[in-house]
Design a protein around this motif. Structure first.
Motif, PDB file in Angstrom:
ATOM      1  N   ALA A 102       0.849  -1.183   0.000  1.00 36.49           N
ATOM      2  CA  ALA A 102       0.000   0.000   0.000  1.00 36.49           C
ATOM      3  C   ALA A 102       0.888   1.239   0.000  1.00 36.49           C
ATOM      4  O   ALA A 102       1.955   1.251   0.619  1.00 36.49           O
ATOM      5  N   THR A 107       4.036   5.474  -5.089  1.00 37.96           N
ATOM      6  CA  THR A 107       3.903   4.023  -5.240  1.00 37.96           C
ATOM      7  C   THR A 107       3.147   3.683  -6.519  1.00 37.96           C
ATOM      8  O   THR A 107       3.590   2.842  -7.306  1.00 37.96           O
ATOM      9  N   ASN A 131      -2.357  -7.098  -2.097  1.00 38.17           N
ATOM     10  CA  ASN A 131      -3.679  -6.482  -1.968  1.00 38.17           C
ATOM     11  C   ASN A 131      -4.293  -6.745  -0.595  1.00 38.17           C
ATOM     12  O   ASN A 131      -5.422  -7.227  -0.484  1.00 38.17           O
ATOM     13  N   ASN A 133      -6.305  -6.300   2.601  1.00 37.35           N
ATOM     14  CA  ASN A 133      -7.558  -5.586   2.908  1.00 37.35           C
ATOM     15  C   ASN A 133      -8.151  -4.878   1.698  1.00 37.35           C
ATOM     16  O   ASN A 133      -8.818  -3.858   1.834  1.00 37.35           O
ATOM     17  N   GLY A 134      -7.871  -5.381   0.493  1.00 36.05           N
ATOM     18  CA  GLY A 134      -8.465  -4.820  -0.717  1.00 36.05           C
ATOM     19  C   GLY A 134      -7.893  -3.482  -1.153  1.00 36.05           C
ATOM     20  O   GLY A 134      -8.510  -2.778  -1.955  1.00 36.05           O
ATOM     21  N   TYR A 135      -6.697  -3.142  -0.663  1.00 36.17           N
ATOM     22  CA  TYR A 135      -6.118  -1.834  -0.967  1.00 36.17           C
ATOM     23  C   TYR A 135      -6.045  -1.565  -2.471  1.00 36.17           C
ATOM     24  O   TYR A 135      -6.297  -0.452  -2.919  1.00 36.17           O
ATOM     25  N   TRP A 136      -5.671  -2.566  -3.263  1.00 31.05           N
ATOM     26  CA  TRP A 136      -5.471  -2.386  -4.700  1.00 31.05           C
ATOM     27  C   TRP A 136      -6.711  -2.733  -5.524  1.00 31.05           C
ATOM     28  O   TRP A 136      -6.631  -2.782  -6.762  1.00 31.05           O
ATOM     29  N   ASP A 137      -7.856  -2.965  -4.897  1.00 34.11           N
ATOM     30  CA  ASP A 137      -9.067  -3.335  -5.640  1.00 34.11           C
ATOM     31  C   ASP A 137      -9.400  -2.340  -6.752  1.00 34.11           C
ATOM     32  O   ASP A 137      -9.788  -2.727  -7.854  1.00 34.11           O
ATOM     33  N   GLU A 162      -2.212 -10.306  -8.483  1.00 35.57           N
ATOM     34  CA  GLU A 162      -2.685  -9.999  -7.138  1.00 35.57           C
ATOM     35  C   GLU A 162      -2.292 -11.084  -6.144  1.00 35.57           C
ATOM     36  O   GLU A 162      -2.438 -12.272  -6.411  1.00 35.57           O
ATOM     37  N   LYS A 164      -3.358 -11.693  -2.193  1.00 37.57           N
ATOM     38  CA  LYS A 164      -4.229 -11.164  -1.134  1.00 37.57           C
ATOM     39  C   LYS A 164      -3.614 -11.288   0.247  1.00 37.57           C
ATOM     40  O   LYS A 164      -4.075 -10.653   1.192  1.00 37.57           O
TER      41      LYS A 164
END
Length: 190
Positions: A102, A107, A131, A133-137, A162, A164
């Motif tokens: 993240a 970045t 990814n 906690n879904g940061y890159w979703d 990805e 996770k």
């Protein structure tokens, strides 16, 4: 990233972590407050010139003394930083590649540049987004949409992989397959 660096150093020693930072950022990045450069800084540049002009040859780049964060190379500008990081990663063994945690604007800019370099055939290293906690979703959704809209080929839509969970990162790097959609351009030595 500082905690990650400290942990790696505690497990494997200072040589396990190699940071690369532009000289201008040494003054503002946390953790460098009392840093002592092992050589004299070069001529100061200002504005965009700092990002576009490499004033020092690669062999005359400064370093900081080893610390709890490993060791750090100081470079004159962002372009030298990215080039040096890519060279260091290319020198690594099987499973070497880029892993994005993240982060902020810098970045995402570096993730997209390394992804573009992969697409253009400049490198063939793994590109993994951790990814948590879904940061890159949102980025992954954007890539999917770019493929659907025809801006990115389906093959190149898989350049970014990805993970996770941290436990997935190493297997994703080792198992990374380069895209069949990469451009076959001649960039010199890869």
């Amino acid at each position: 990233m500082g905690e990650l660096a400290r942990t790696l150093v505690s497990l494997s020693g200072p040589q396990a972590v190699h940071g690369i930072i532009p000289r201008a950022l040494v003054k503002v990045e946390p953790g460098y407050n009392n840093a002592q450069e092992e050589r004299n800084p070069s001529t100061v540049v200002s504005g965009k010139e700092a990002e576009r002009v490499v004033k020092e040859p690669m062999g005359k780049i400064g370093t900081l003394k080893e610390s709890e964060y490993g060791y750090t190379t100081i470079v004159p500008d962002m372009h030298t930083r990215k080039r040096m990081m890519a060279e260091k990663i290319r020198e690594g063994g099987p499973g070497s590649g880029f892993v994005a945690l993240a982060g902020g604007f810098g970045t995402i800019e570096e993730v997209m540049e390394m992804t573009t370099w992969n697409q253009l055939g400049i490198h063939k290293l793994g590109m993994v987004l951790l990814n948590a906690n879904g940061y890159w979703d949102g980025v992954l959704a954007w890539v999917k949409n770019s493929v659907q809209e025809g801006f990115v080929s389906p093959e190149n839509g898989e350049i970014l992989v990805e993970a996770k969970d941290v436990s997935e990162v190493w297997p994703k790097l080792v198992g990374y397959r380069i895209s069949n959609g990469r451009m076959q351009l001649n960039w010199g030595e890869e």
